[in-house]
Design a protein around this motif. Structure first.
Motif, PDB file in Angstrom:
ATOM      1  N   SER A 154     134.370 -54.783  35.270  1.00  0.00           N
ATOM      2  CA  SER A 154     135.500 -54.039  35.819  1.00  0.00           C
ATOM      3  C   SER A 154     136.736 -54.110  34.934  1.00  0.00           C
ATOM      4  O   SER A 154     137.743 -53.485  35.249  1.00  0.00           O
ATOM      5  N   SER A 155     136.684 -54.851  33.844  1.00  0.00           N
ATOM      6  CA  SER A 155     137.841 -54.953  32.965  1.00  0.00           C
ATOM      7  C   SER A 155     137.965 -53.741  32.048  1.00  0.00           C
ATOM      8  O   SER A 155     138.971 -53.600  31.356  1.00  0.00           O
TER       9      SER A 155
ATOM     10  N   ARG B 276     139.080 -50.553  31.554  1.00  0.00           N
ATOM     11  CA  ARG B 276     139.914 -49.486  32.070  1.00  0.00           C
ATOM     12  C   ARG B 276     139.734 -48.263  31.182  1.00  0.00           C
ATOM     13  O   ARG B 276     139.809 -48.344  29.955  1.00  0.00           O
TER      14      ARG B 276
ATOM     15  N   ASN C  89     139.430 -45.328  37.573  1.00  0.00           N
ATOM     16  CA  ASN C  89     140.133 -46.592  37.392  1.00  0.00           C
ATOM     17  C   ASN C  89     140.486 -47.239  38.730  1.00  0.00           C
ATOM     18  O   ASN C  89     140.585 -48.464  38.838  1.00  0.00           O
ATOM     19  N   THR C  90     140.672 -46.401  39.772  1.00  0.00           N
ATOM     20  CA  THR C  90     140.923 -46.943  41.108  1.00  0.00           C
ATOM     21  C   THR C  90     139.707 -47.713  41.602  1.00  0.00           C
ATOM     22  O   THR C  90     139.824 -48.816  42.152  1.00  0.00           O
ATOM     23  N   TYR C  91     138.521 -47.135  41.394  1.00  0.00           N
ATOM     24  CA  TYR C  91     137.297 -47.845  41.775  1.00  0.00           C
ATOM     25  C   TYR C  91     137.138 -49.122  40.948  1.00  0.00           C
ATOM     26  O   TYR C  91     136.716 -50.167  41.457  1.00  0.00           O
TER      27      TYR C  91
ATOM     28  N   SER D 274     139.517 -50.958  39.691  1.00  0.00           N
ATOM     29  CA  SER D 274     140.462 -51.954  40.205  1.00  0.00           C
ATOM     30  C   SER D 274     139.934 -52.602  41.478  1.00  0.00           C
ATOM     31  O   SER D 274     140.124 -53.797  41.700  1.00  0.00           O
ATOM     32  N   THR D 275     139.267 -51.792  42.306  1.00  0.00           N
ATOM     33  CA  THR D 275     138.697 -52.341  43.538  1.00  0.00           C
ATOM     34  C   THR D 275     137.636 -53.381  43.230  1.00  0.00           C
ATOM     35  O   THR D 275     137.625 -54.480  43.811  1.00  0.00           O
TER      36      THR D 275
ATOM     37  N   GLN E 140     137.347 -55.060  40.512  1.00  0.00           N
ATOM     38  CA  GLN E 140     137.987 -56.207  39.867  1.00  0.00           C
ATOM     39  C   GLN E 140     138.595 -57.138  40.915  1.00  0.00           C
ATOM     40  O   GLN E 140     138.510 -58.365  40.795  1.00  0.00           O
ATOM     41  N   SER E 141     139.186 -56.553  41.947  1.00  0.00           N
ATOM     42  CA  SER E 141     139.743 -57.369  43.028  1.00  0.00           C
ATOM     43  C   SER E 141     138.644 -58.141  43.749  1.00  0.00           C
ATOM     44  O   SER E 141     138.797 -59.325  44.067  1.00  0.00           O
TER      45      SER E 141
ATOM     46  N   ASP F 132     141.982 -61.364  28.162  1.00  0.00           N
ATOM     47  CA  ASP F 132     141.934 -61.503  29.617  1.00  0.00           C
ATOM     48  C   ASP F 132     140.735 -62.335  30.056  1.00  0.00           C
ATOM     49  O   ASP F 132     140.846 -63.204  30.932  1.00  0.00           O
TER      50      ASP F 132
END
Length: 375
Positions: free
Chosen positions: A15-16, A18, A249-251, A253-254, A256-257, A340
């Motif tokens: 998920s990193s 982007r 990118n929204t998916y 970020s999800t 990644q969270s 990161d």
């Protein structure tokens, strides 16, 4: 510990990535344009420019404008929450195909194609050059995100699907998949097939424009001003692509969270496992102390065991993540977020060492006589 490190690190590593606009994502074009009414003239032709723009035609010198035919329809990009029943169709002209034959042209990113000849391999747009028989499926090029997420086409190259236009079912065959491009949301077919399928659709309504950076704003203003009667509207290609990638990118970020939450829970679980291990072995450790092992020696032994498991788990997770993301990194040209990921690994390692030290402290404070009574 190994499972925790593998699962969490794998999710976060994947998920990193982007997604960001690239030259291959826009095909080297700086502006995109659409018109509400068809434009019959070829805007890349010098004579047509002199006729349309009169004394201002010289302002378009060095500007490339490639026109595509367009049949309006549903947006099949990831911005549309509903399934497209009649996606927009773009007709790829011979001029566009010839443009990408030039060595200096920046090609669109291709995920896969049915190219078989050296000419097609060098420029897969040639797959759309020839007209097909009326009873044969129409060759089509799609953005892979349009194919997989919007149209649910998982068969890749060679898969056939149908849509109904004008009351008549039309069958398409996938011959190419683009990789995260600004052409997302449309079906791209050859101009010869387009005019046969939509004979009532004339002119061009979709445009790809390449202009020098210092003249980009002036070119956009000129085109919108002189072609205002046709509803000509320009957009920055990288901004359009960024809007398309923002959904993905929204998916990302999800996920990644979720990975971060899993890593946090796994870290507390790791500390609990280490303390439980020491508690279950208190009799064994008490016996070792009774036979002459010093508290410091037992503490070092417990800490070494925990560190061995921790480093092994992190190494397993790192290798699994590398195997997963390396093909995507190579094909997409993205860079691994080394800094990161290194910080995440360091945090896990520090927390693991801290949990190990707590386990050592518990080992050194374990009562000797009480533990030996159970042996």
């Amino acid at each position: 510990i190994a499972l925790m490190a593998t699962a969490s690190f794998l999710i976060i590593a994947v998920s990193s990535f982007r997604l960001s606009p690239s030259s291959r994502g826009v095909g080297g074009f700086d502006l995109l344009a659409e018109s509400s009414e068809p434009i019959v003239a070829d805007l890349n032709d010098a004579a047509a420019r002199r006729e349309l723009f009169a004394g201002q035609a010289s302002e378009l010198d060095g500007v490339t404008i490639l026109s595509l035919r367009a049949k309006p329809g549903d947006d099949a990009s990831c911005r549309n929450l509903y399934k497209a029943t009649q996606p927009r169709v773009l007709g790829v002209t011979p001029a566009l195909v010839a443009h990408f034959d030039q060595p200096a042209a920046t090609p669109f990113g291709w995920a896969a194609s049915a190219a078989a000849t050296p000419e097609e391999m060098a420029n897969p747009w040639h797959l759309l050059s020839e007209a097909t028989a009326p009873d044969e499926p129409l060759p089509v090029v799609l953005d892979k995100n349009t194919a997989m997420y919007s149209l649910q086409l998982y068969g890749g190259i060679g898969q056939e699907f149908s849509f109904e236009y004008g009351g008549t079912p039309t069958t398409f065959r996938v011959v190419g998949l683009l990789d995260n491009t600004v052409l997302q949301g449309s079906l791209l077919i050859g101009e010869a097939n387009f005019t046969r399928l939509f004979p009532e659709t004339s002119g061009y309504r979709y445009f790809l424009i390449a202009a020098p950076a210092e003249r980009r704003a002036a070119v956009a203003t000129l085109l919108e001003d002189r072609l205002s009667d046709e509803g000509f509207d320009t957009s920055d290609s990288r901004r359009v692509l960024a809007d398309l990638l923002a959904v993905q990118n929204t998916y990302i970020s999800t996920f990644q969270s979720l990975g971060a939450i899993g890593l946090l829970l796994g870290t507390f679980g790791m500390a609990a496992v280490q303390l439980r291990s020491v508690f279950e072995r208190r009799k064994e450790l008490a016996l070792l102390r009774a036979t002459g092992f010093r508290r410091q020696r037992l503490g070092q032994m417990v800490l070494f065991e925990n560190l061995l498991l921790l480093v092994g788990g992190l190494a397993t997770g790192a290798m699994a993540a590398l195997v997963t993301v390396l093909p995507h990194a190579v094909t997409s040209g993205v860079q691994l977020p080394i800094v990161d990921l290194a910080v995440m690994l360091a945090i896990v390692l520090v927390v693991g060492i801290a949990a190990g030290l707590i386990a050592v402290w518990a080992t050194m404070r374990a009562p000797l006589v009480a533990a030996l009574r159970g042996e």
